[in-house]
Design a protein around this motif. Sequence first.
Motif, mmCIF file in Angstrom:
data_model
loop_
_atom_site.group_PDB
_atom_site.id
_atom_site.type_symbol
_atom_site.label_atom_id
_atom_site.label_comp_id
_atom_site.label_asym_id
_atom_site.label_seq_id
_atom_site.Cartn_x
_atom_site.Cartn_y
_atom_site.Cartn_z
ATOM 1 N N LEU A 110 0.835 -1.210 0.000
ATOM 2 C CA LEU A 110 0.000 0.000 0.000
ATOM 3 C C LEU A 110 0.868 1.257 0.000
ATOM 4 O O LEU A 110 0.588 2.210 -0.754
ATOM 5 C CB LEU A 110 -0.922 -0.013 1.211
ATOM 6 C CG LEU A 110 -1.844 1.200 1.378
ATOM 7 C CD1 LEU A 110 -2.782 1.323 0.192
ATOM 8 C CD2 LEU A 110 -2.634 1.114 2.672
ATOM 9 N N LEU A 111 1.905 1.284 0.827
ATOM 10 C CA LEU A 111 2.803 2.444 0.848
ATOM 11 C C LEU A 111 3.544 2.602 -0.485
ATOM 12 O O LEU A 111 3.719 3.728 -0.982
ATOM 13 C CB LEU A 111 3.808 2.304 1.994
ATOM 14 C CG LEU A 111 3.243 2.415 3.409
ATOM 15 C CD1 LEU A 111 4.307 2.086 4.450
ATOM 16 C CD2 LEU A 111 2.677 3.811 3.654
ATOM 17 N N ALA A 112 3.965 1.486 -1.073
ATOM 18 C CA ALA A 112 4.635 1.555 -2.378
ATOM 19 C C ALA A 112 3.682 2.040 -3.466
ATOM 20 O O ALA A 112 4.073 2.790 -4.367
ATOM 21 C CB ALA A 112 5.210 0.190 -2.733
ATOM 22 N N ALA A 113 2.402 1.620 -3.387
ATOM 23 C CA ALA A 113 1.413 2.080 -4.369
ATOM 24 C C ALA A 113 1.131 3.573 -4.214
ATOM 25 O O ALA A 113 0.967 4.300 -5.209
ATOM 26 C CB ALA A 113 0.126 1.265 -4.218
ATOM 27 N N LEU A 114 1.051 4.043 -2.981
ATOM 28 C CA LEU A 114 0.874 5.482 -2.759
ATOM 29 C C LEU A 114 2.056 6.273 -3.312
ATOM 30 O O LEU A 114 1.874 7.334 -3.925
ATOM 31 C CB LEU A 114 0.695 5.760 -1.263
ATOM 32 C CG LEU A 114 -0.637 5.338 -0.640
ATOM 33 C CD1 LEU A 114 -0.594 5.532 0.875
ATOM 34 C CD2 LEU A 114 -1.791 6.127 -1.251
ATOM 35 N N ASP A 115 3.249 5.748 -3.097
ATOM 36 C CA ASP A 115 4.433 6.409 -3.648
ATOM 37 C C ASP A 115 4.383 6.418 -5.174
ATOM 38 O O ASP A 115 4.710 7.437 -5.809
ATOM 39 C CB ASP A 115 5.685 5.693 -3.165
ATOM 40 C CG ASP A 115 6.939 6.232 -3.832
ATOM 41 O OD1 ASP A 115 7.304 7.390 -3.551
ATOM 42 O OD2 ASP A 115 7.543 5.492 -4.638
ATOM 43 N N PHE A 116 3.965 5.326 -5.771
ATOM 44 C CA PHE A 116 3.853 5.248 -7.235
ATOM 45 C C PHE A 116 2.892 6.306 -7.760
ATOM 46 O O PHE A 116 3.180 7.009 -8.730
ATOM 47 C CB PHE A 116 3.392 3.849 -7.638
ATOM 48 C CG PHE A 116 3.106 3.706 -9.103
ATOM 49 C CD1 PHE A 116 4.140 3.506 -10.012
ATOM 50 C CD2 PHE A 116 1.800 3.768 -9.577
ATOM 51 C CE1 PHE A 116 3.880 3.369 -11.362
ATOM 52 C CE2 PHE A 116 1.530 3.644 -10.926
ATOM 53 C CZ PHE A 116 2.576 3.436 -11.833
ATOM 54 N N TRP A 117 1.742 6.455 -7.102
ATOM 55 C CA TRP A 117 0.750 7.431 -7.564
ATOM 56 C C TRP A 117 1.240 8.865 -7.381
ATOM 57 O O TRP A 117 1.058 9.710 -8.265
ATOM 58 C CB TRP A 117 -0.557 7.221 -6.800
ATOM 59 C CG TRP A 117 -1.669 8.091 -7.300
ATOM 60 C CD1 TRP A 117 -2.540 7.825 -8.315
ATOM 61 C CD2 TRP A 117 -1.994 9.407 -6.812
ATOM 62 N NE1 TRP A 117 -3.408 8.876 -8.492
ATOM 63 C CE2 TRP A 117 -3.087 9.866 -7.583
ATOM 64 C CE3 TRP A 117 -1.488 10.212 -5.806
ATOM 65 C CZ2 TRP A 117 -3.669 11.110 -7.378
ATOM 66 C CZ3 TRP A 117 -2.072 11.462 -5.616
ATOM 67 C CH2 TRP A 117 -3.146 11.890 -6.380
ATOM 68 N N VAL A 118 1.858 9.152 -6.222
ATOM 69 C CA VAL A 118 2.343 10.514 -5.961
ATOM 70 C C VAL A 118 3.426 10.899 -6.961
ATOM 71 O O VAL A 118 3.418 12.006 -7.515
ATOM 72 C CB VAL A 118 2.868 10.613 -4.507
ATOM 73 C CG1 VAL A 118 3.624 11.918 -4.305
ATOM 74 C CG2 VAL A 118 1.721 10.520 -3.525
ATOM 75 N N VAL A 119 4.354 9.999 -7.221
ATOM 76 C CA VAL A 119 5.435 10.308 -8.161
ATOM 77 C C VAL A 119 4.891 10.479 -9.571
ATOM 78 O O VAL A 119 5.257 11.417 -10.290
ATOM 79 C CB VAL A 119 6.506 9.200 -8.117
ATOM 80 C CG1 VAL A 119 7.546 9.417 -9.209
ATOM 81 C CG2 VAL A 119 7.180 9.168 -6.758
ATOM 82 N N LYS A 120 4.016 9.599 -9.985
ATOM 83 C CA LYS A 120 3.505 9.608 -11.364
ATOM 84 C C LYS A 120 2.624 10.812 -11.663
ATOM 85 O O LYS A 120 2.677 11.389 -12.759
ATOM 86 C CB LYS A 120 2.738 8.318 -11.618
ATOM 87 C CG LYS A 120 2.153 8.165 -13.016
ATOM 88 C CD LYS A 120 1.505 6.809 -13.158
ATOM 89 C CE LYS A 120 0.817 6.672 -14.510
ATOM 90 N NZ LYS A 120 -0.331 7.596 -14.643
ATOM 91 N N ASN A 121 1.814 11.233 -10.688
ATOM 92 C CA ASN A 121 0.801 12.259 -10.965
ATOM 93 C C ASN A 121 1.062 13.615 -10.309
ATOM 94 O O ASN A 121 0.462 14.604 -10.727
ATOM 95 C CB ASN A 121 -0.580 11.756 -10.509
ATOM 96 C CG ASN A 121 -1.027 10.524 -11.253
ATOM 97 O OD1 ASN A 121 -1.298 10.571 -12.440
ATOM 98 N ND2 ASN A 121 -1.080 9.401 -10.563
ATOM 99 N N VAL A 122 1.921 13.662 -9.295
ATOM 100 C CA VAL A 122 2.106 14.924 -8.568
ATOM 101 C C VAL A 122 3.561 15.402 -8.642
ATOM 102 O O VAL A 122 3.856 16.432 -9.255
ATOM 103 C CB VAL A 122 1.672 14.777 -7.087
ATOM 104 C CG1 VAL A 122 1.861 16.101 -6.352
ATOM 105 C CG2 VAL A 122 0.232 14.322 -6.997
ATOM 106 N N SER A 123 4.461 14.659 -8.003
ATOM 107 C CA SER A 123 5.837 15.159 -7.884
ATOM 108 C C SER A 123 6.556 15.209 -9.224
ATOM 109 O O SER A 123 7.364 16.112 -9.470
ATOM 110 C CB SER A 123 6.631 14.284 -6.904
ATOM 111 O OG SER A 123 6.692 12.949 -7.359
#
Length: 243
Positions: A110-123
Amino acid sequence: MIYFLNLPTIPSPEHQGQNSDHSPKSPDSIEYNSISPLSKRFEIRHNQIHHRVLRSLAMNPIQVQPPTENYANPNTCFFHVLFKAAALAFYILSALFISSFVIIFVVTVLLAALDFWVVKNVSGRILVGLRWWNEIDGMGESVWKFESLDQESLARMNKKDSWLFWWTLYLTAAAWIVLGIFSLIRFQADYLLVVAVCLSLSIANIVGFTKCNKDAKKQLQQFATQTFASQVSSTLQSAFSIV
């Protein structure tokens, strides 16, 4: 302070007639001349120090350093690192406090998936001006889609933000690879599965943003080539029109 006393001179008898107007002075009219050797010495010493300072500044001029560049988006940088560090820390420390593999698997992924989404769409969009996604076309084939800012905006991106973005991507993938090697050596297939899922998410972002960055550079080269060609053509047209 040393004082020298100027005593009145007594005229000789032969000069009394000539200097009859010089009468003896009263004690109140006695003059005192003050000389301060300490103040004089202090003034000389002050001048010497002043000349030494000027000479030192002339030999070693003060160089004004330019202000260092800070992070332009500290909040985005924080969340860009937060979920990566949280997933790695939870996976490493969970063996000491948690005995249930299901909890370790769910929370870490779950933490890795959140990181994936934040990097891909925000950061990625804020820190480096890039964004990617994958689509399935009508033929059932996977198509990469890339989006980037214009060239002037990319040139103005903060260097520290960009450095943090790329290095954390690479270091996170390297950390998961090391953890996967340890799981493989210890023959822990279940933990190796957790590492494989997290590593695949990290590599997906690396591949996507690397391709997006190459596409942005390719567009920049095409734009520069088209601009140069248009300038050459306009110059030739103006030259032939004059002839």
